[in-house]
Enzyme design. Structure first.
Site, PDB file in Angstrom:
ATOM      1  N   ASP A 185     -50.194 -29.181  15.208  1.00  0.00           N
ATOM      2  CA  ASP A 185     -51.208 -28.133  15.159  1.00  0.00           C
ATOM      3  C   ASP A 185     -52.259 -28.487  14.109  1.00  0.00           C
ATOM      4  O   ASP A 185     -51.925 -28.815  12.970  1.00  0.00           O
ATOM      5  CB  ASP A 185     -50.566 -26.786  14.818  1.00  0.00           C
ATOM      6  CG  ASP A 185     -51.531 -25.624  14.988  1.00  0.00           C
ATOM      7  OD1 ASP A 185     -52.442 -25.727  15.827  1.00  0.00           O
ATOM      8  OD2 ASP A 185     -51.364 -24.609  14.281  1.00  0.00           O
ATOM      9  N   MET A 231     -44.883 -29.510  10.187  1.00  0.00           N
ATOM     10  CA  MET A 231     -44.257 -30.177  11.325  1.00  0.00           C
ATOM     11  C   MET A 231     -45.099 -29.982  12.581  1.00  0.00           C
ATOM     12  O   MET A 231     -45.732 -28.947  12.761  1.00  0.00           O
ATOM     13  CB  MET A 231     -42.862 -29.587  11.526  1.00  0.00           C
ATOM     14  CG  MET A 231     -41.970 -30.372  12.459  1.00  0.00           C
ATOM     15  SD  MET A 231     -40.280 -29.726  12.366  1.00  0.00           S
ATOM     16  CE  MET A 231     -39.912 -30.014  10.638  1.00  0.00           C
ATOM     17  N   SER A 289     -48.075 -25.819   7.328  1.00  0.00           N
ATOM     18  CA  SER A 289     -46.887 -25.216   7.928  1.00  0.00           C
ATOM     19  C   SER A 289     -45.697 -25.431   7.005  1.00  0.00           C
ATOM     20  O   SER A 289     -45.712 -24.965   5.874  1.00  0.00           O
ATOM     21  CB  SER A 289     -46.646 -25.801   9.324  1.00  0.00           C
ATOM     22  OG  SER A 289     -45.603 -25.112   9.980  1.00  0.00           O
ATOM     23  N   THR A 290     -44.681 -26.153   7.450  1.00  0.00           N
ATOM     24  CA  THR A 290     -43.473 -26.334   6.647  1.00  0.00           C
ATOM     25  C   THR A 290     -43.802 -26.954   5.291  1.00  0.00           C
ATOM     26  O   THR A 290     -44.433 -28.000   5.215  1.00  0.00           O
ATOM     27  CB  THR A 290     -42.473 -27.238   7.383  1.00  0.00           C
ATOM     28  OG1 THR A 290     -42.267 -26.729   8.698  1.00  0.00           O
ATOM     29  CG2 THR A 290     -41.146 -27.291   6.652  1.00  0.00           C
ATOM     30  N   HIS A 337     -48.488 -21.239   8.858  1.00  0.00           N
ATOM     31  CA  HIS A 337     -47.549 -20.749   9.858  1.00  0.00           C
ATOM     32  C   HIS A 337     -46.498 -19.891   9.164  1.00  0.00           C
ATOM     33  O   HIS A 337     -45.743 -20.377   8.331  1.00  0.00           O
ATOM     34  CB  HIS A 337     -46.862 -21.910  10.581  1.00  0.00           C
ATOM     35  CG  HIS A 337     -47.780 -22.728  11.416  1.00  0.00           C
ATOM     36  ND1 HIS A 337     -47.503 -24.032  11.754  1.00  0.00           N
ATOM     37  CD2 HIS A 337     -48.981 -22.439  11.986  1.00  0.00           C
ATOM     38  CE1 HIS A 337     -48.494 -24.505  12.506  1.00  0.00           C
ATOM     39  NE2 HIS A 337     -49.403 -23.556  12.654  1.00  0.00           N
TER      40      HIS A 337
END
Length: 361
Positions: free
Chosen positions: A300, A297, A178-179, A204
């Site tokens: 997930d 973050m 993600s991030t 993401h």
């Protein structure tokens, strides 16, 4: 606890006013300045360095990407890109993510009142999340929290009841991030040789960005990279990236693996969800799979990686030192789903250590 100091940089006076107003009204956030272009922002930053920068891309005197690169060279700082999601602008925004931006918030083409009412929570939550990140310089070659039920992967497919009965000559590597993942994935995929196991990846990312992201990586890598479509086969030397706004599931047919791209509810407030991909890998690949969870973050992928480990898959997490955000790997480690913790630089070797056997068409 001190407030989050935010600098807004946008050439539109109306956008500066609206964005600054939204943020300034929130407890714990202080807008220290709103500047019309990067050169004015640089002058302001000499007086006080912000915790988070909300940055437009197309501006006079200096474009946002050039400014972003300067920031990351001088003093890596969380940057949220506030950009219009268009086909024309998607490539530019992808360049910004690759240069170190931690998140993207949709900026409307028209209708600031609509933006005010519909995107306020997203903007505020993204700025708060960005303030907790730690951007890093990576070797050369943005997270919204929607207000929605936090579904698990059960909302898309049931858990595996047992490991697949037989191994196959096919190997598959499932990656979730993600991030910070756009930079991290570029570092990993560009290091892979042409003959690598087939990869299935959830990053993401908003709709319309994944196709541009995949095309950019395809141009940089020895392996082939594409945005996944239903019935795409997982092949050695190819990476399939889940489309924004859709879940991606691994499916087995005989000794071969394919992907399905499906609609469904948000899982862990994301679509695509890493947990959905990892659960599908646990169900149909078992010990034929490697699961890798990288910078991001939230949590997930943590539950899904444990499911993969429980059915015999090899599981890996990126270490804290090389993560922009250690949330997802940290939670996966905490839940017992990780066999091995390695740096970002070592992930390509983990992929290569489980190579595909001789491929047969």
């Amino acid at each position: 606890m001190s407030s989050i100091k935010v600098l807004v940089v946008d050439d539109s006076a109306v956008m500066r006013q609206v964005v600054s107003g939204l943020l300034q009204e929130c407890p714990g956030i202080e807008v220290i300045a709103a500047c019309a272009d990067p050169l004015l922002a640089q002058e302001r930053m000499r007086q006080q360095w912000p915790d988070v920068i909300v940055l437009d891309v197309e501006m006079p005197r200096m474009d946002g990407i050039t400014f972003l690169r300067k920031i990351m060279e001088e003093r890596p700082t969380p940057v949220v890109i506030c950009s219009t999601l268009t086909e024309k602008g998607a490539k530019t925004t992808m360049e910004a993510l690759a240069a170190g931006a931690v998140a993207v918030v949709t900026k409307p083409k028209l209708g600031l009142k609509q933006f005010l009412h519909e995107s306020a929570d997203e903007l505020v939550s993204t700025v708060r999340a960005a303030a907790r990140t730690h951007p890093k310089r990576l070797k050369p070659r943005a997270e919204a929290t929607p207000v929605a039920p936090k579904h698990t992967a059960d909302a898309v497919l049931p858990a595996a009841t047992a490991a697949p009965m037989i191994q196959t000559t096919e190997r598959v590597v499932a990656i979730g991030t993600s991030t910070g993942g756009t930079q991290a994935l570029e570092a990993v995929l560009t290091a892979l040789p042409r003959l690598s196991p087939g990869l299935v990846i959830v990053q993401h990312m908003p709709e319309r960005f994944t196709a541009v992201f995949a095309a950019r990586l395809d141009a940089l890598c020895e392996i082939r990279v594409k945005e996944a479509s239903s019935n795409d086969r997982v092949l050695p030397g190819r990476a399939l990236i889940a489309p924004g706004g859709k879940h991606m599931l691994l499916r087995r047919s005989g000794a071969q693996y394919f992907v399905d791209v499906v609609d469904g509810p948000l899982v862990n407030r994301h679509r695509p969800s890493v947990d959905v991909l990892f659960r599908s890998a646990a169900r149909c690949a078992g010990p034929n799979a490697t699961g890798i969870i990288m910078t991001g973050m939230g949590d997930d992928g943590a539950a899904g990686l444990l499911e993969m480990r429980n059915v015999g898959a090899h599981t890996v997490a990126q270490d804290e030192q090389s993560c922009v955000v250690f949330g997802m790997p940290k939670e996966a480690i905490k839940r017992g789903g990780v066999q091995k913790v390695v740096s970002l630089d070592a992930i390509p070797a983990e992929i290569a250590s489980h190579p595909p056997l001789q491929h047969r068409s």
